[in-house]
Design a protein around this motif. Structure first.
Motif, PDB file in Angstrom:
ATOM      1  N   PHE A  89       0.816  -1.219   0.000  1.00 42.17           N
ATOM      2  CA  PHE A  89       0.000   0.000   0.000  1.00 42.17           C
ATOM      3  C   PHE A  89       0.849   1.267   0.000  1.00 42.17           C
ATOM      4  CE2 PHE A  89      -4.064  -1.918   0.718  1.00 42.17           C
ATOM      5  CZ  PHE A  89      -4.994  -0.907   0.572  1.00 42.17           C
ATOM      6  N   GLY A  90       2.129   1.109   0.282  1.00 40.07           N
ATOM      7  CA  GLY A  90       3.017   2.266   0.332  1.00 40.07           C
ATOM      8  C   GLY A  90       3.402   2.665   1.749  1.00 40.07           C
ATOM      9  N   TYR A  91       3.047   1.818   2.727  1.00 38.60           N
ATOM     10  CA  TYR A  91       3.379   2.138   4.113  1.00 38.60           C
ATOM     11  C   TYR A  91       4.493   1.219   4.598  1.00 38.60           C
ATOM     12  CZ  TYR A  91      -1.065   4.376   3.371  1.00 38.60           C
ATOM     13  OH  TYR A  91      -2.080   5.118   2.832  1.00 38.60           O
ATOM     14  N   ALA A  92       5.697   1.564   4.192  1.00 33.76           N
ATOM     15  CA  ALA A  92       6.846   0.710   4.483  1.00 33.76           C
ATOM     16  C   ALA A  92       7.206   0.763   5.964  1.00 33.76           C
ATOM     17  CB  ALA A  92       8.030   1.141   3.641  1.00 33.76           C
ATOM     18  N   TYR A  93       7.797  -0.317   6.420  1.00 34.05           N
ATOM     19  CA  TYR A  93       8.276  -0.396   7.797  1.00 34.05           C
ATOM     20  C   TYR A  93       9.789  -0.306   7.830  1.00 34.05           C
ATOM     21  CZ  TYR A  93       3.935  -2.587   9.548  1.00 34.05           C
ATOM     22  OH  TYR A  93       2.663  -2.874   9.923  1.00 34.05           O
ATOM     23  N   ASN A  94      10.283   0.165   8.959  1.00 35.01           N
ATOM     24  CA  ASN A  94      11.689  -0.015   9.285  1.00 35.01           C
ATOM     25  C   ASN A  94      11.674  -0.368  10.761  1.00 35.01           C
ATOM     26  OD1 ASN A  94      14.154   0.948  10.625  1.00 35.01           O
ATOM     27  ND2 ASN A  94      13.176   2.952  10.577  1.00 35.01           N
ATOM     28  N   PHE A  95      12.263  -1.507  11.113  1.00 35.58           N
ATOM     29  CA  PHE A  95      12.252  -1.926  12.512  1.00 35.58           C
ATOM     30  C   PHE A  95      13.632  -1.802  13.146  1.00 35.58           C
ATOM     31  CE2 PHE A  95       8.721  -4.416  10.627  1.00 35.58           C
ATOM     32  CZ  PHE A  95       7.696  -3.930  11.415  1.00 35.58           C
ATOM     33  N   PHE A 121       7.464   3.547  19.129  1.00 39.46           N
ATOM     34  CA  PHE A 121       7.339   3.357  17.684  1.00 39.46           C
ATOM     35  C   PHE A 121       6.409   4.431  17.132  1.00 39.46           C
ATOM     36  CE2 PHE A 121       6.175   1.525  13.658  1.00 39.46           C
ATOM     37  CZ  PHE A 121       7.262   0.748  13.286  1.00 39.46           C
ATOM     38  N   ASP A 122       6.802   4.994  16.009  1.00 42.28           N
ATOM     39  CA  ASP A 122       6.024   6.078  15.407  1.00 42.28           C
ATOM     40  C   ASP A 122       5.318   5.559  14.151  1.00 42.28           C
ATOM     41  OD1 ASP A 122       5.045   8.356  14.289  1.00 42.28           O
ATOM     42  OD2 ASP A 122       6.955   9.440  14.207  1.00 42.28           O
ATOM     43  N   PHE A 123       4.002   5.360  14.243  1.00 43.29           N
ATOM     44  CA  PHE A 123       3.251   4.842  13.095  1.00 43.29           C
ATOM     45  C   PHE A 123       3.380   5.755  11.874  1.00 43.29           C
ATOM     46  CE2 PHE A 123      -0.188   1.953  15.231  1.00 43.29           C
ATOM     47  CZ  PHE A 123       0.767   0.959  15.363  1.00 43.29           C
ATOM     48  N   SER A 124       3.405   7.067  12.110  1.00 46.21           N
ATOM     49  CA  SER A 124       3.421   7.974  10.955  1.00 46.21           C
ATOM     50  C   SER A 124       4.726   7.863  10.171  1.00 46.21           C
ATOM     51  CB  SER A 124       3.180   9.418  11.392  1.00 46.21           C
ATOM     52  OG  SER A 124       4.288   9.892  12.123  1.00 46.21           O
ATOM     53  N   ARG A 125       5.823   7.534  10.863  1.00 49.66           N
ATOM     54  CA  ARG A 125       7.103   7.359  10.171  1.00 49.66           C
ATOM     55  C   ARG A 125       7.385   5.892   9.848  1.00 49.66           C
ATOM     56  NH1 ARG A 125       8.240  11.809  13.601  1.00 49.66           N
ATOM     57  NH2 ARG A 125       9.512  13.434  12.635  1.00 49.66           N
ATOM     58  N   GLY A 126       6.585   4.990  10.386  1.00 47.66           N
ATOM     59  CA  GLY A 126       6.784   3.563  10.122  1.00 47.66           C
ATOM     60  C   GLY A 126       8.030   2.990  10.761  1.00 47.66           C
ATOM     61  N   GLY A 127       8.503   3.626  11.845  1.00 50.87           N
ATOM     62  CA  GLY A 127       9.723   3.117  12.466  1.00 50.87           C
ATOM     63  C   GLY A 127       9.821   3.489  13.939  1.00 50.87           C
ATOM     64  N   PRO A 128      10.801   2.894  14.640  1.00 49.82           N
ATOM     65  CA  PRO A 128      11.002   3.203  16.060  1.00 49.82           C
ATOM     66  C   PRO A 128      11.754   4.525  16.228  1.00 49.82           C
ATOM     67  CG  PRO A 128      12.647   1.623  15.327  1.00 49.82           C
ATOM     68  CD  PRO A 128      11.785   1.920  14.129  1.00 49.82           C
ATOM     69  N   LEU A 129      11.731   5.034  17.455  1.00 49.57           N
ATOM     70  CA  LEU A 129      12.480   6.262  17.731  1.00 49.57           C
ATOM     71  C   LEU A 129      13.444   6.006  18.885  1.00 49.57           C
ATOM     72  CD1 LEU A 129       9.493   8.772  17.517  1.00 49.57           C
ATOM     73  CD2 LEU A 129      11.341   8.547  15.845  1.00 49.57           C
ATOM     74  N   CYS A 130      14.631   6.587  18.801  1.00 53.62           N
ATOM     75  CA  CYS A 130      15.603   6.429  19.881  1.00 53.62           C
ATOM     76  C   CYS A 130      15.201   7.335  21.049  1.00 53.62           C
ATOM     77  CB  CYS A 130      17.009   6.772  19.383  1.00 53.62           C
ATOM     78  SG  CYS A 130      17.253   8.528  19.106  1.00 53.62           S
ATOM     79  N   ILE A 176      10.074  -7.796  20.503  1.00 53.28           N
ATOM     80  CA  ILE A 176       9.060  -7.855  19.437  1.00 53.28           C
ATOM     81  C   ILE A 176       9.579  -7.147  18.181  1.00 53.28           C
ATOM     82  CG2 ILE A 176       6.732  -7.093  18.786  1.00 53.28           C
ATOM     83  CD1 ILE A 176       6.500  -9.247  20.819  1.00 53.28           C
ATOM     84  N   LEU A 177      10.256  -6.040  18.411  1.00 52.54           N
ATOM     85  CA  LEU A 177      10.822  -5.287  17.282  1.00 52.54           C
ATOM     86  C   LEU A 177      11.800  -6.162  16.484  1.00 52.54           C
ATOM     87  CD1 LEU A 177      10.302  -2.291  16.550  1.00 52.54           C
ATOM     88  CD2 LEU A 177      12.493  -1.748  17.594  1.00 52.54           C
TER      89      LEU A 177
END
Ligand SMILES: [Zn+2]
Length: 259
Positions: free
Chosen positions: A148-154, A176-185, A202-203
């Motif tokens: 769909f275009g909502y890529a993840y980065n874990f 984890f930030d859904f809007s960016r599709g990735g975790p935050l430090c 889980i990540l």
């Protein structure tokens, strides 16, 4: 105008129509989601007998009209029925959820070969294996979102690119930030409006799931029921965040009552 088309398709929903016909929703290789009527399909000697059941992969000849969204099936060959999936409640639930997700999220007549292939491979794998079947569902959800275009980065902080999964124990809480599709430090985590909290363990699992193209590679990973629930909630929450109007799946509620 009517054109005659031939395509492979999965039967994603079946409804009775009139005395003896069926209206089916299909996810087809060449035209994405389409609806079609099979006249007389419920008569015992119909040429469509045993062909147009839910989960079936079929080869169809369709009279496709440009003036309506309900087309006419003229011929149907069964490629694979997948009826055996229904004999295992876990597998049945997964297949129902996948088909419902496709039914409620996709627009009609949008070809998506990649998604069709993902569905095909997922069904083949689901048919083949009997253990850790949820992993196939999670793999599908990740790839479906990416399609769909909502890529993840874990792996890395979605803002500053610091590696996140390399350090800390599995119980460590990560934002984890859904809007960016990735975790935050820990330095960047204050920027997020709706933080999702997820364990580092889980990540790491999700990172593994995301990294493979074929879900079959994941079927030796055993998850406990807490992990299964957490991952499902997380992945579905991600889709709901991005796909507006996506409701909770009905198949999920129905199957929970049966178990
Ligand atoms: Zn950062």
């Amino acid at each position: 105008m009517t054109e005659i088309i031939k395509t492979e398709a999965f039967v994603i929903k079946v409804r009775k129509y009139g005395e003896s016909s069926k209206i089916v929703s299909l996810y087809s290789e060449k035209f994405g989601k389409i609806n079609a009527i099979a006249k007389g399909a419920r008569k015992p000697k119909s040429k469509f007998a045993n062909c147009l059941d839910i989960f079936s992969l079929v080869s169809l000849v369709i009279y496709k009209k440009t003036t309506t969204h309900l087309h006419l099936i003229s011929d149907c060959d069964l490629i694979k029925s997948y009826y055996k999936i229904s004999e295992n409640l876990d597998k049945y639930e997964i297949a129902l959820k996948i088909f419902e997700l496709i039914y409620i999220t996709l627009h009609e007549e949008e070809e998506n070969k990649k998604l069709f292939d993902l569905l095909k491979r997922t069904m083949q794998n689901l048919d083949k294996i009997n253990e850790n079947v949820n992993n196939l569902y999670f793999h599908f959800l990740i790839k479906f979102g990416e399609n769909f275009g909502y890529a993840y980065n874990f792996e890395r902080c979605a803002k500053c690119n610091t590696n996140i999964i390399g350090a800390g124990n599995d119980g460590k809480k990560i934002v984890f930030d859904f809007s960016r599709g990735g975790p935050l430090c820990s330095k960047c985590e204050t920027v997020v409006m709706q933080p999702q909290i997820i364990n580092l363990g889980i990540l790491k699992i999700l990172n593994k799931f995301e990294s493979v193209n074929d879900g079959l590679e994941l079927t030796n990973i055993r998850l406990n029921s807490d992990e299964i629930n957490e991952i499902e909630k997380f992945l579905f929450g991600y889709l709901r965040y991005h796909i507006s109007g996506l409701r909770e799946l009905k198949s999920q509620k129905i199957l929970k009552k049966l178990k």
